[in-house]
Design a protein around this motif. Structure first.
Motif, mmCIF file in Angstrom:
data_model
loop_
_atom_site.group_PDB
_atom_site.id
_atom_site.type_symbol
_atom_site.label_atom_id
_atom_site.label_comp_id
_atom_site.label_asym_id
_atom_site.label_seq_id
_atom_site.Cartn_x
_atom_site.Cartn_y
_atom_site.Cartn_z
ATOM 1 N N MET A 1 1.191 -0.939 0.000
ATOM 2 C CA MET A 1 -0.100 -0.265 0.288
ATOM 3 C C MET A 1 0.971 1.283 -0.035
ATOM 4 S SD MET A 1 -3.152 1.059 2.758
ATOM 5 C CE MET A 1 -3.978 -0.372 2.291
ATOM 6 N N ILE A 2 0.662 2.583 -0.601
ATOM 7 C CA ILE A 2 0.972 3.196 -0.829
ATOM 8 C C ILE A 2 0.943 3.900 0.489
ATOM 9 C CG2 ILE A 2 1.991 5.743 -1.976
ATOM 10 C CD1 ILE A 2 2.497 2.737 -3.753
ATOM 11 N N CYS A 3 2.429 5.488 0.687
ATOM 12 C CA CYS A 3 2.307 6.043 1.667
ATOM 13 C C CYS A 3 2.947 7.200 2.288
ATOM 14 C CB CYS A 3 2.528 4.960 3.936
ATOM 15 S SG CYS A 3 2.092 3.473 3.739
ATOM 16 N N PHE A 4 2.661 7.723 2.937
ATOM 17 C CA PHE A 4 3.640 9.042 2.306
ATOM 18 C C PHE A 4 3.578 9.377 3.481
ATOM 19 C CE2 PHE A 4 0.565 9.088 -1.402
ATOM 20 C CZ PHE A 4 1.174 9.485 -1.896
ATOM 21 N N PHE A 5 5.806 10.216 4.164
ATOM 22 C CA PHE A 5 5.499 9.865 5.186
ATOM 23 C C PHE A 5 6.296 12.220 4.685
ATOM 24 C CE2 PHE A 5 7.318 5.917 5.857
ATOM 25 C CZ PHE A 5 6.035 5.002 5.912
ATOM 26 N N SER A 6 6.292 12.939 5.961
ATOM 27 C CA SER A 6 5.953 14.014 6.419
ATOM 28 C C SER A 6 7.448 14.109 6.839
ATOM 29 C CB SER A 6 5.254 14.995 6.142
ATOM 30 O OG SER A 6 5.675 16.487 6.947
ATOM 31 N N LEU A 7 8.992 14.391 6.176
ATOM 32 C CA LEU A 7 10.308 14.395 6.963
ATOM 33 C C LEU A 7 10.325 16.030 7.514
ATOM 34 C CD1 LEU A 7 10.247 11.662 5.109
ATOM 35 C CD2 LEU A 7 12.489 11.708 6.164
ATOM 36 N N GLY A 8 10.910 16.171 8.466
ATOM 37 C CA GLY A 8 11.418 17.655 8.914
ATOM 38 C C GLY A 8 12.780 17.725 9.779
ATOM 39 N N SER A 9 13.862 18.637 9.773
ATOM 40 C CA SER A 9 14.599 19.063 10.795
ATOM 41 C C SER A 9 14.405 20.070 11.072
ATOM 42 C CB SER A 9 15.797 17.577 10.054
ATOM 43 O OG SER A 9 16.914 18.244 11.056
ATOM 44 N N ASN A 10 15.016 20.499 11.988
ATOM 45 C CA ASN A 10 15.824 22.230 12.406
ATOM 46 C C ASN A 10 17.491 22.015 13.087
ATOM 47 O OD1 ASN A 10 14.496 21.957 14.787
ATOM 48 N ND2 ASN A 10 13.969 24.811 14.348
ATOM 49 N N LEU A 11 17.855 21.184 13.309
ATOM 50 C CA LEU A 11 18.975 21.384 13.938
ATOM 51 C C LEU A 11 19.993 20.417 13.543
ATOM 52 C CD1 LEU A 11 17.403 19.821 17.764
ATOM 53 C CD2 LEU A 11 18.285 22.233 16.884
ATOM 54 N N GLY A 12 20.739 20.868 13.631
ATOM 55 C CA GLY A 12 22.901 20.457 13.323
ATOM 56 C C GLY A 12 22.433 20.796 11.575
ATOM 57 N N ASP A 13 23.123 19.473 10.504
ATOM 58 C CA ASP A 13 23.193 19.225 9.571
ATOM 59 C C ASP A 13 21.487 19.349 8.685
ATOM 60 O OD1 ASP A 13 23.385 18.560 6.752
ATOM 61 O OD2 ASP A 13 25.642 17.970 6.736
ATOM 62 N N LYS A 14 20.743 19.689 8.953
ATOM 63 C CA LYS A 14 18.900 19.297 8.515
ATOM 64 C C LYS A 14 18.993 18.259 7.218
ATOM 65 C CE LYS A 14 17.813 23.966 8.689
ATOM 66 N NZ LYS A 14 17.735 25.545 8.746
ATOM 67 N N GLU A 15 20.174 18.571 5.930
ATOM 68 C CA GLU A 15 19.892 18.027 4.622
ATOM 69 C C GLU A 15 20.002 16.740 5.005
ATOM 70 O OE1 GLU A 15 20.267 19.944 1.370
ATOM 71 O OE2 GLU A 15 19.274 21.921 1.659
ATOM 72 N N SER A 16 21.251 16.807 5.324
ATOM 73 C CA SER A 16 21.827 15.426 6.296
ATOM 74 C C SER A 16 21.161 14.509 7.024
ATOM 75 C CB SER A 16 23.212 15.516 7.167
ATOM 76 O OG SER A 16 23.312 14.331 7.475
ATOM 77 N N ASN A 17 20.177 14.906 7.919
ATOM 78 C CA ASN A 17 19.067 14.215 8.630
ATOM 79 C C ASN A 17 18.199 13.771 7.756
ATOM 80 O OD1 ASN A 17 21.132 14.896 10.972
ATOM 81 N ND2 ASN A 17 19.582 17.186 11.465
ATOM 82 N N LEU A 18 17.889 14.624 6.467
ATOM 83 C CA LEU A 18 16.839 13.529 6.151
ATOM 84 C C LEU A 18 17.201 12.766 5.563
ATOM 85 C CD1 LEU A 18 15.181 17.209 4.721
ATOM 86 C CD2 LEU A 18 13.735 15.807 7.065
ATOM 87 N N ALA A 19 18.050 12.852 4.909
ATOM 88 C CA ALA A 19 18.751 11.592 3.947
ATOM 89 C C ALA A 19 18.880 10.850 4.862
ATOM 90 C CB ALA A 19 19.861 12.416 3.365
ATOM 91 N N LYS A 20 19.498 10.667 6.091
ATOM 92 C CA LYS A 20 19.850 9.495 7.207
ATOM 93 C C LYS A 20 18.573 8.356 7.705
ATOM 94 C CE LYS A 20 23.873 11.237 9.035
ATOM 95 N NZ LYS A 20 25.127 12.512 10.112
ATOM 96 N N ALA A 21 17.608 10.411 7.844
ATOM 97 C CA ALA A 21 15.879 9.101 7.738
ATOM 98 C C ALA A 21 15.226 8.496 6.710
ATOM 99 C CB ALA A 21 14.894 10.214 8.246
ATOM 100 N N ILE A 22 15.620 9.087 5.676
ATOM 101 C CA ILE A 22 15.206 7.989 4.628
ATOM 102 C C ILE A 22 15.688 6.771 4.221
ATOM 103 C CG2 ILE A 22 15.503 7.854 2.283
ATOM 104 C CD1 ILE A 22 13.982 11.076 2.181
ATOM 105 N N GLU A 23 16.925 6.728 5.014
ATOM 106 C CA GLU A 23 18.234 5.092 4.270
ATOM 107 C C GLU A 23 17.445 4.788 5.739
ATOM 108 O OE1 GLU A 23 22.293 6.038 5.394
ATOM 109 O OE2 GLU A 23 22.628 7.629 3.928
#
Length: 168
Positions: A1-23
């Motif tokens: 089933m297709i699911c959508f997740f929202s990710l957010g970060s505002n501490l540290g290296d924010k873009e890296s945090n998003l990438a790590k969460a996706i991993e």
């Protein structure tokens, strides 16, 4: 089933945090990654006394092998484990304060689910440009509570300038 997740970060290296969460999300044996939106810079909502967020929406295919409500709770517990593992500390006195990572389940197919742990569709999704703009990017024909995403966006007081989302 297709699911959508929202990710957010505002501490540290924010873009890296998003990438790590996706991993981490994609390490789940029942999840197959489908798509991700661009990363948007978003001014904080509610508690304005903090840094801007990096926000992104991803789409995954989740293989539900147990009843849907149990599967969604299991999925939410998995996502909460990722948040904790990345160092997220929940401050009960500052619910919408800074965070290294925040992962919300937005949609699970076209289903409505309410458990003690999670409500799907996410109850605030239609009020948040930082959710709807990236969601629209990867799923422009989606509806939430029978409201087309473009109609929902037209009802919000927000401004999009390049990759920055401003919302009152």
């Amino acid at each position: 089933m297709i699911c959508f997740f929202s990710l957010g970060s505002n501490l540290g290296d924010k873009e890296s945090n998003l990438a790590k969460a996706i991993e981490h999300i994609c390490r789940h044996g029942q999840i197959r990654f489908l798509a991700k939106s661009s990363i948007y810079e978003t001014e904080p909502q509610g508690d304005k006394n903090q840094g801007w967020f990096a926000n992104q929406v991803i789409a995954v295919d989740y293989d539900f092998s147990v009843p849907l409500d149990l599967a969604v709770d299991n999925l939410m517990n998995y996502l909460l484990g990722i948040e904790a593992g990345m160092g997220r500390v929940r401050d009960e006195n500052r619910r919408f304060g800074p965070r290294i990572i925040d992962i919300d389940i937005l949609l699970v197919g076209n289903t409505k689910i309410s458990t003690n742990l999670v409500e799907v569709p996410h109850p605030k999704a239609l009020d948040r440009a930082f959710v709807l703009v990236p969601l629209h990017e990867i799923a422009p024909h989606i509806t939430i509570h029978n409201i087309h995403i473009e109609d929902a966006l037209s009802q919000l007081d927000y401004r999009l300038k390049e990759n920055k989302i401003y919302q009152s």
